[in-house]
Design an enzyme around this catalytic site. Sequence first.
Site, PDB file in Angstrom:
ATOM      1  CG  HIS A 159      -0.454 -10.138   5.503  1.00  0.00           C
ATOM      2  ND1 HIS A 159       0.873 -10.013   5.847  1.00  0.00           N
ATOM      3  CD2 HIS A 159      -0.834 -11.342   5.993  1.00  0.00           C
ATOM      4  CE1 HIS A 159       1.269 -11.079   6.495  1.00  0.00           C
ATOM      5  NE2 HIS A 159       0.254 -11.914   6.610  1.00  0.00           N
TER       6      HIS A 159
ATOM      7  CG  HIS B  48       2.099  -4.162   3.500  1.00  0.00           C
ATOM      8  ND1 HIS B  48       2.806  -5.127   4.182  1.00  0.00           N
ATOM      9  CD2 HIS B  48       3.028  -3.293   3.005  1.00  0.00           C
ATOM     10  CE1 HIS B  48       4.109  -4.860   4.101  1.00  0.00           C
ATOM     11  NE2 HIS B  48       4.263  -3.759   3.398  1.00  0.00           N
TER      12      HIS B  48
ATOM     13  CG  HIS C 121       5.314  -2.920  -1.487  1.00  0.00           C
ATOM     14  ND1 HIS C 121       6.315  -3.861  -1.397  1.00  0.00           N
ATOM     15  CD2 HIS C 121       5.178  -2.400  -0.232  1.00  0.00           C
ATOM     16  CE1 HIS C 121       6.762  -3.909  -0.151  1.00  0.00           C
ATOM     17  NE2 HIS C 121       6.089  -3.037   0.572  1.00  0.00           N
ATOM     18  CD  GLU C 122       2.937   0.407   1.162  1.00  0.00           C
ATOM     19  OE1 GLU C 122       2.323  -0.036   2.160  1.00  0.00           O
ATOM     20  OE2 GLU C 122       4.170   0.525   1.136  1.00  0.00           O
TER      21      GLU C 122
END
Length: 656
Positions: A452, A449, A445-446
């Site tokens: 991104h 980011h 999940h991290e």
Amino acid sequence: MTENPLLRPSELPYGLPDFAAVREEHFVPAFEQGVAEHLAEVAAIVADPEPPTFDNTVAALERSGQTLKRVETALHTLAASVGTDRIQEIDLELAPRSAGHHDAVFLDRGLWERIERVSTGDPEESHLLERYRTDFVKAGAELDDAQQERLRAINTELAELLSAFGQNLVRAGSGSALVTDDPADLDGLGEERIASLEQDGRYVLPLLNTTVQPALAQLTDRATREKLYRLSTERAPENLDLAVRIAELRAEHAGLLGYADHAAYKVADQTAKTVDAVEERLHGLVGPARRNVEREAAVLAEQAGHEIEPWDWAYYAEQVRKERYDFDEEALRPYLELDRVIEDGVLHAAHLLYGITFTARPDLHGYHPDTRVWEVFDTDGTGLGLFLLDPYARPTKQGGAWMHNLVDQSFLLGDRPVVVNNLNITKPASGPTLMTWDEVETAFHEFGHALHGLLSAVRFPLVEGTSVPRDFVEYPSQVNEVWATEPAVLERYARHHETGEPVPAELVAALERANRFNQGFSTFEYLAAALLDWQWHRLAPGERIEDPAGFEARALERAGVAHPLVPPRYRSTYFMHIFAGDYSAGYYSYVWSQVLDADSVEWLREHGGLRRENGDRFREKVLSVGGSVDPMGAVRDFLGREPRLEPYLVRKGLEA
């Protein structure tokens, strides 16, 4: 001052801050010089005799304040991850001064007049110009002098309160830890884990920042589970009065700007747009989630052979997974070694999707010895930036997991991104670090980011990578979680740390079956937290909370999410997202983003899953554009249609 490393760009690759050279005494003088430089740069923009243009006004603002940004980035990084007493003092001292400086810029009438007069035909410039205008108006640029003066006072006090709230939580992580002299109290955690908790003859289990501590699923002693649960839910009581004052000030702030409450103020420039849209989505999920919770509670009580309490839920849910779904979390851990999960799992999936590669840089260092650094290369071999991982929990680190930038990507400034992921895994006393499945999903999940930020390809730093609406930013990170169970990725990283044998197929199948159980609980605890956040921030301007202790209970009742067995994921006193971060009236964004995530994952599966073509499309349409385009337009561009709610309902077991 010439020897202060914060006053000049770092000479390390990609501008990685030289934390080894930074001393605590550098921060205050560097902050003061950074503020002076930024104010001088703003004054020069305002005094420019030429008519305002995009370049001499908006782009000039984007170029300004670089020294101050370096100082604040380094300070906030250390305060969150290596929060020594002195660093915390400096952060608390500078927070209101930083807020005051922000107001000095955004309430500068001459600057606002120039921005109002700027025009441009370039689409990316137009989007940035509109972003600046929105930010200035929401900061109070159109208020009269008396209103602006009150706004400044509110912002200064809020900065002090938010910093104090966060610092209280860092201290509570270890100050409210479960401490025992008898290792038998920790039965169920495993010998290696128990050994890692030993400190001077005692055993210390620090708190993570969620209500349900991960250890509750393993601890066999019911009294120990209850003690841990109560320590978790009763921590940082001093934060309750801070939360009340923060909520009241935010309501007053919203009223000054013409909004009915803080929630309306916050969502106005998010993808949700209105409080009605948020409430319709959240309240529409409460009933189905509660029905799932009641079914699950009956199963757990049957498993336990007695009525259960909230500290029992995680433990008996794990027992159900073992007995009814043939899944044992502990049986999976030997196959989830940290280094392998990161390099052969998280980073390898990104390579398969986007063609990017990662090279370890042991010659580069972060802010703590545990921090690791990789250089990231694009498909043609050019350097994209740096990725840093800080995996372990420690007493001076805030709980949870997060991503932030040390350097923002910007073609305007010629900067390539430097991105950090923070996890909170317990560091073993010796031997390999074996992860839980939840920690593996968090790592994926991290890194969503991080991608991104790393794959951002925009001109202006204000709209780089994750600089998107709060209720959109979780979307790419949640999409990235799907690759944790992709066979081509899983078979590479999920290998026994001693034998190298791949994880048995039957264990993976059991994991997938077991993950369908307890969705009612996970959805309901999240909704309870999101609606608690919402209730705090629907406070009307001038309204006072006379009974702080009872506010939370009444708020949960009003929202329909009070349940004796399922507490909110975060209670008010340790709800860092909303009282020490920028998720106020925005915690709903996780479910808002999950709707887009579930639909996008279905699209990816329909189009072949883990394929470069899919990764390149997601990179081009979503990741690379950051906040430089309308986010919902980016989603529609990726999907080729409007997003749908149904895949999310199916994933969560909430369909009719």
